[in-house]
Design a protein around this motif. Structure first.
Motif, PDB file in Angstrom:
ATOM      1  N   ASN A   1      -3.467   6.517   5.589  1.00 13.93           N
ATOM      2  CA  ASN A   1      -4.122   6.397   4.099  1.00 13.93           C
ATOM      3  C   ASN A   1      -3.990   5.038   3.394  1.00 13.93           C
ATOM      4  OD1 ASN A   1      -1.325   7.675   3.360  1.00 13.93           O
ATOM      5  ND2 ASN A   1      -1.545   7.961   1.689  1.00 13.93           N
ATOM      6  N   LYS A   2      -3.461   4.225   3.865  1.00 19.91           N
ATOM      7  CA  LYS A   2      -2.913   3.419   3.010  1.00 19.91           C
ATOM      8  C   LYS A   2      -2.457   1.686   3.751  1.00 19.91           C
ATOM      9  CE  LYS A   2       1.515   4.929   1.536  1.00 19.91           C
ATOM     10  NZ  LYS A   2       2.365   5.342  -0.070  1.00 19.91           N
TER      11      LYS A   2
ATOM     12  N   TYR B   1      -4.134   2.118   7.131  1.00 18.46           N
ATOM     13  CA  TYR B   1      -5.893   2.356   6.701  1.00 18.46           C
ATOM     14  C   TYR B   1      -6.199   0.975   7.266  1.00 18.46           C
ATOM     15  CZ  TYR B   1     -10.004   2.604   4.009  1.00 18.46           C
ATOM     16  OH  TYR B   1     -11.116   2.448   3.667  1.00 18.46           O
TER      17      TYR B   1
ATOM     18  N   ARG C   1      -4.542  13.135  -0.167  1.00 18.67           N
ATOM     19  CA  ARG C   1      -4.267  11.766   0.507  1.00 18.67           C
ATOM     20  C   ARG C   1      -5.323  10.953   1.660  1.00 18.67           C
ATOM     21  NH1 ARG C   1       1.805  10.271  -0.763  1.00 18.67           N
ATOM     22  NH2 ARG C   1       1.111  10.504  -3.542  1.00 18.67           N
TER      23      ARG C   1
ATOM     24  N   ALA D   1      -8.591   9.299   2.006  1.00 19.70           N
ATOM     25  CA  ALA D   1      -8.718   8.022   2.985  1.00 19.70           C
ATOM     26  C   ALA D   1      -9.722   8.604   4.155  1.00 19.70           C
ATOM     27  CB  ALA D   1      -7.304   8.378   4.164  1.00 19.70           C
TER      28      ALA D   1
ATOM     29  N   THR E   1       2.692  -4.095  -0.115  1.00 20.02           N
ATOM     30  CA  THR E   1       2.699  -2.868   0.550  1.00 20.02           C
ATOM     31  C   THR E   1       3.493  -1.838  -0.495  1.00 20.02           C
ATOM     32  OG1 THR E   1       3.650  -2.138   2.074  1.00 20.02           O
ATOM     33  CG2 THR E   1       1.798  -2.972   2.502  1.00 20.02           C
ATOM     34  N   ASP E   2       3.545  -0.680  -1.018  1.00 19.29           N
ATOM     35  CA  ASP E   2       3.960   0.248  -1.421  1.00 19.29           C
ATOM     36  C   ASP E   2       5.273   0.260  -1.526  1.00 19.29           C
ATOM     37  OD1 ASP E   2       3.493   1.553   0.683  1.00 19.29           O
ATOM     38  OD2 ASP E   2       2.294   3.333  -1.513  1.00 19.29           O
TER      39      ASP E   2
END
Length: 237
Positions: free
Chosen positions: A13-14, A18, A40, A44, A195-196
């Motif tokens: 999703n990220k 992703y 999420r 996505a 990234t997070d």
């Protein structure tokens, strides 16, 4: 393949996952977006479809036997599995002050989750003409680099780096077990990607980090198996 190649990317999703989905979708593949959070996941999928990817959502919590079993039921075929989902466990992980629950959580997702998903989907992969498994690792999992104290190893941490070393060892066992079959399994290291997971401190983009995953997912039939690679080639174990 005469039929459309189908892939599953966990944690898609990220970030890197992703972008791997974007890269595989650009090949005309059908891409399952494995995400545990419903909102999420659907966001996505919608975004990927808008980008031209033949994407579909797969409700998937890699830490849950029931969730993984249900996910398998969504597939009639699977050609490529990308085990990308992962957690860091946070940064308070120094030896001498170890929170064992943090270490357990990292292993549950980063290692046992990969085993759980891979084992569940192996029957479908065995039925594919050119199956590939890509486990997204990290240079921090390299014992050689860690023991040399290189910049590639990041801060001292008991959970994330050790979980990636564990994942590397697990991948070697799969490669040994699958030797002589048409299933190729390899480890991909994206590099230090913003990234997070790292507070966006990385110097590489998610698209750059995803490149090795796409490369390993599209290896030719005579490609390597049981390897550990980044964009520059083999990573020392």
């Amino acid at each position: 393949m005469s039929e459309q190649t189908t892939a599953l990317v966990t944690g898609a999703n990220k970030g890197i996952g992703y972008e791997i989905a974007i890269g595989l979708g650009a090949l005309g593949w059908r891409v399952g977006v494995g995400v545990r959070n419903d909102v999420r996941r659907e966001e996505a999928v919608e975004k990927l479809r808008a980008a031209g990817v033949d994407a579909f959502g797969v409700a998937l919590d890699v830490t849950s036997d029931a969730s993984v079993a249900a996910a398998v039921g969504q597939f009639e075929r699977l050609d490529v599995l990308v085990n990308n989902a992962g957690i860091t466990g946070g940064m308070a992980q120094e030896p001498g002050n170890t929170d064992l629950d943090v270490v357990r959580d990292a292993i549950e997702t980063n290692v046992l989750g990969v085993i759980r998903v891979t084992d569940a989907f192996l029957p479908l992969l065995r039925a594919s003409a050119s199956p590939r498994i890509v486990n997204i690792s990290s240079s921090v999992g390299s014992l050689t680099l860690q023991s040399q104290g290189t910049d590639a190893t990041g801060p001292i941490a008991m959970a994330y780096p050790t979980s990636k070393t564990f994942l590397n060892a697990v991948t070697v066992q799969y490669a040994k077990a699958l030797a002589g079959t048409n299933i190729l399994i390899n480890l991909g290291c994206p590099g230090f990607v913003a990234t997070d997971l790292n507070g966006f401190r990385g110097h590489r983009t998610p698209a750059q980090g995803a490149a090795i995953g796409v490369q390993l997912a599209t290896l030719p039939d005579d490609g390597p198996s049981g390897g550990y690679y980044d964009d520059n080639g083999p990573v020392p174990w």
